[in-house]
Enzyme design. Structure first.
Site, PDB file in Angstrom:
ATOM      1  N   LYS A  81      44.175  34.114  51.173  1.00  0.00           N
ATOM      2  CA  LYS A  81      44.118  35.385  50.579  1.00  0.00           C
ATOM      3  C   LYS A  81      43.138  36.412  51.579  1.00  0.00           C
ATOM      4  CE  LYS A  81      42.684  37.847  46.344  1.00  0.00           C
ATOM      5  NZ  LYS A  81      42.458  37.423  45.004  1.00  0.00           N
ATOM      6  N   SER A 156      45.110  39.740  41.479  1.00  0.00           N
ATOM      7  CA  SER A 156      45.069  40.441  42.747  1.00  0.00           C
ATOM      8  C   SER A 156      45.630  39.582  44.025  1.00  0.00           C
ATOM      9  CB  SER A 156      43.519  40.842  43.089  1.00  0.00           C
ATOM     10  OG  SER A 156      42.816  39.636  43.075  1.00  0.00           O
ATOM     11  N   SER A 180      43.243  36.468  38.756  1.00  0.00           N
ATOM     12  CA  SER A 180      44.070  36.640  39.913  1.00  0.00           C
ATOM     13  C   SER A 180      44.746  35.693  40.377  1.00  0.00           C
ATOM     14  CB  SER A 180      43.041  37.511  40.909  1.00  0.00           C
ATOM     15  OG  SER A 180      42.691  38.719  40.585  1.00  0.00           O
TER      16      SER A 180
HETATM   17  N1  GLN Z   1      42.919  42.027  37.587  1.00  0.00           N
HETATM   18  C1  GLN Z   1      41.582  41.761  37.225  1.00  0.00           C
HETATM   19  C2  GLN Z   1      40.799  42.743  37.598  1.00  0.00           C
HETATM   20  O1  GLN Z   1      41.199  43.623  38.020  1.00  0.00           O
HETATM   21  C3  GLN Z   1      41.388  40.391  37.908  1.00  0.00           C
HETATM   22  C4  GLN Z   1      40.934  40.253  39.352  1.00  0.00           C
HETATM   23  C5  GLN Z   1      40.746  39.110  39.799  1.00  0.00           C
HETATM   24  O2  GLN Z   1      40.794  38.112  39.174  1.00  0.00           O
HETATM   25  N2  GLN Z   1      40.142  39.111  41.152  1.00  0.00           N
HETATM   26  O3  GLN Z   1      39.507  42.924  37.815  1.00  0.00           O
END
Ligand code: GLN
Length: 481
Positions: A81, A156, A180
């Site tokens: 990532k 994400s 994420s």
């Molecule tokens: N969807 C969550 C957010 O927007 C999780 C993000 C993540 O785990 N990096 O904060």
């Protein structure tokens, strides 16, 4: 690529046995990326690919194997990532702010993968600074779901999940602050693991919310995701939050079965908003666990309904502080044509950050500001403790693992939720709790709804990844029968 894409476990076995080379394996992966990732109808899982570096690294792995050094991940192509620092490719965080940022050092998780013989083939797309649930807030365009190109891959870590689901790589690294890894794993029909907070070093993971962030792993099977986790886990002198507990031994656990384990099923994770077809798949999975010898027990995690508001105070608050460093002075882009220092900060941050990141910084700054700090940040911390205590009670009461759906629905359409941040945040409803409670959690495929994958989630007590993957492997086998 012909036939089923190879698994991590198969690749390592055949490279160790000299039946195939790391170089051929890496070339196959690069070929799959070329075939499926680019162009108008491409999946767009990758932000950058390092064909030359990967081939060079693969040759070095082949030499090492020939001289008797058989790394635990010898010859395994992996994707990383793009908020995890690598020496060879840029680390953009999906943001214009860091579009050309080249890290001067490498994340511990990446270094450990390489030392074990894995080969980094490229960096994957993500929501800007990992803020999002669909990979649509990336400054470089969204990733598409390999099962349906009109839908999101989740986020994400959508790029990593899609790359694995599409067979471009057998495994990948993602990061989790609030789901994420697990949410895109569920949307893409693969396995994703978020370890206990402190299990994996955060050194070289660009900080979003430091009390929640962890590196996680993706694979098409429990064994593959666990194989990566084993390698990247353990203490690290470069990160004081990487706990001083030995790396877990996971692979031998996978065969141990689920006989006699107590599986808790929390009623709060089966609300009316849950897609009835996902609920049915969960009930089937629970039945399979029972048939395999697990003891199923109804449990309650009463503070679950506060998880989203708690997370969306704490995560933006920490983000507003962490992202203060991107001001045009030291990292990444700097706005041109302005003369004072103040103006450089303002113009750089206005141009460099996208809407979702700005929204989080404003929310977080507000939650931390004098006069509101107690009402928001401090109160959220107290509720976080209650959420953690819910889990503590259940595990202390003899429950070994908890089973829930990973997400309330299957992958939604591209563009469907971009203008409604609140709806987007609700996609995280079942996943943010594990981050708040610092416990490990895993998502695995439990079936499909209209051809789209649905995920089941297993959670375990802190540091008990071993029982979690053991239960997950048993469920994976039971669902195949
Ligand atoms: N969807 C969550 C957010 O927007 C999780 C993000 C993540 O785990 N990096 O904060």
């Amino acid at each position: 690529m012909s036939g089923e894409p190879r698994s991590v476990v198969e690749i390592v076995e055949s490279v160790h046995a000299g039946r195939r080379t790391a170089l051929d394996t890496v070339r196959e992966s690069l070929e799959a990326i070329r075939a499926r990732d680019g162009g108008e109808d491409g999946i767009h899982a990758f932000l950058s690919v390092d064909a030359e570096g990967a081939e060079e690294a693969a040759r070095a792995v082949d030499d090492a194997v020939a001289s008797g050094r058989r790394g635990a991940l010898a010859g395994v192509p992996v994707a990383v990532k793009d908020n995890i620092c690598t020496l060879r490719l840029p680390t953009t965080c999906g943001s214009k702010m860091l579009e050309h940022f080249q890290s001067p050092y490498e994340a511990t998780a990446v270094a450990r993968l390489r030392e074990a013989g894995a080969v980094v083939v490229g960096k994957t797309n993500l929501d800007e600074f990992a803020m999002g649930s669909s990979t649509e807030s990336s400054a470089f365009g969204p990733t598409r779901n390999p099962h349906d190109l009109t839908r999101v891959a989740g986020g994400s870590s959508g790029g990593s999940a899609a790359a694995v689901a599409a067979g471009m790589v057998p495994a990948a690294l993602g990061s989790e602050t609030g789901g994420s890894v697990r949410q895109p794993a569920a949307y893409c029909g693969i396995v994703g693991i978020k370890p206990s907070y402190g299990r994996v070093s955060r050194y070289g993971l660009v900080a979003f919310a430091s009390s929640l962030d962890q590196v996680g792993t993706f694979g098409r099977t429990v064994a593959d995701a666990a194989a990566l986790l084993e390698v990247i886990s353990g203490p690290d002198p470069r990160d004081s939050t990487a706990a001083n507990v030995p790396a877990p031994v996971l692979l031998p656990e996978l065969e141990n079965g689920i006989e006699g384990l107590v599986v808790g099923v929390p009623k709060e994770y089966f609300p009316p908003e849950l897609d009835e077809r996902i609920a049915r798949l969960c009930r089937d999975a629970i039945e399979r666990l029972r048939e395999a010898g697990a003891v199923i027990r109804d449990v309650s995690l009463p503070h679950t309904r506060y998880a989203i508001p708690t997370y969306y105070v704490i995560a933006p608050a920490e983000a507003s502080s962490n992202l203060a460093r991107f001001d045009g002075v030291r990292y990444g882009m700097r706005a041109e044509g302005v003369d004072s220092t103040e103006a450089v900060y303002e113009a750089t941050r206005s141009l460099g950050f996208g809407d979702e990141v700005k929204r989080r910084i404003m929310l977080g700054t507000y939650a931390l500001s004098a006069g509101f700090h107690d009402q928001y940040y401090v109160r959220a911390q107290r509720v976080r403790a209650l959420i953690a205590r819910d889990f503590r009670r259940v595990f202390d009461d003899g429950v070994d693992v908890i089973f829930t759906p990973t997400t309330p629905s299957v992958a939604f359409g591209l563009g469907e939720k971009v203008d409604d941040p609140y709806q987007m945040y609700l996609a995280d409803i079942f996943t943010v709790t594990a981050n708040l409670a610092a416990i490990p959690a895993l998502s695995l495929p439990i079936g499909t709804v209209d051809g789209l994958p649905a995920g089941g989630q297993l959670l375990a007590d802190r540091w008990d990844e071993a029982t979690m993957v053991r239960a997950a492997a048993a469920l994976e086998r039971a669902l195949k029968e």
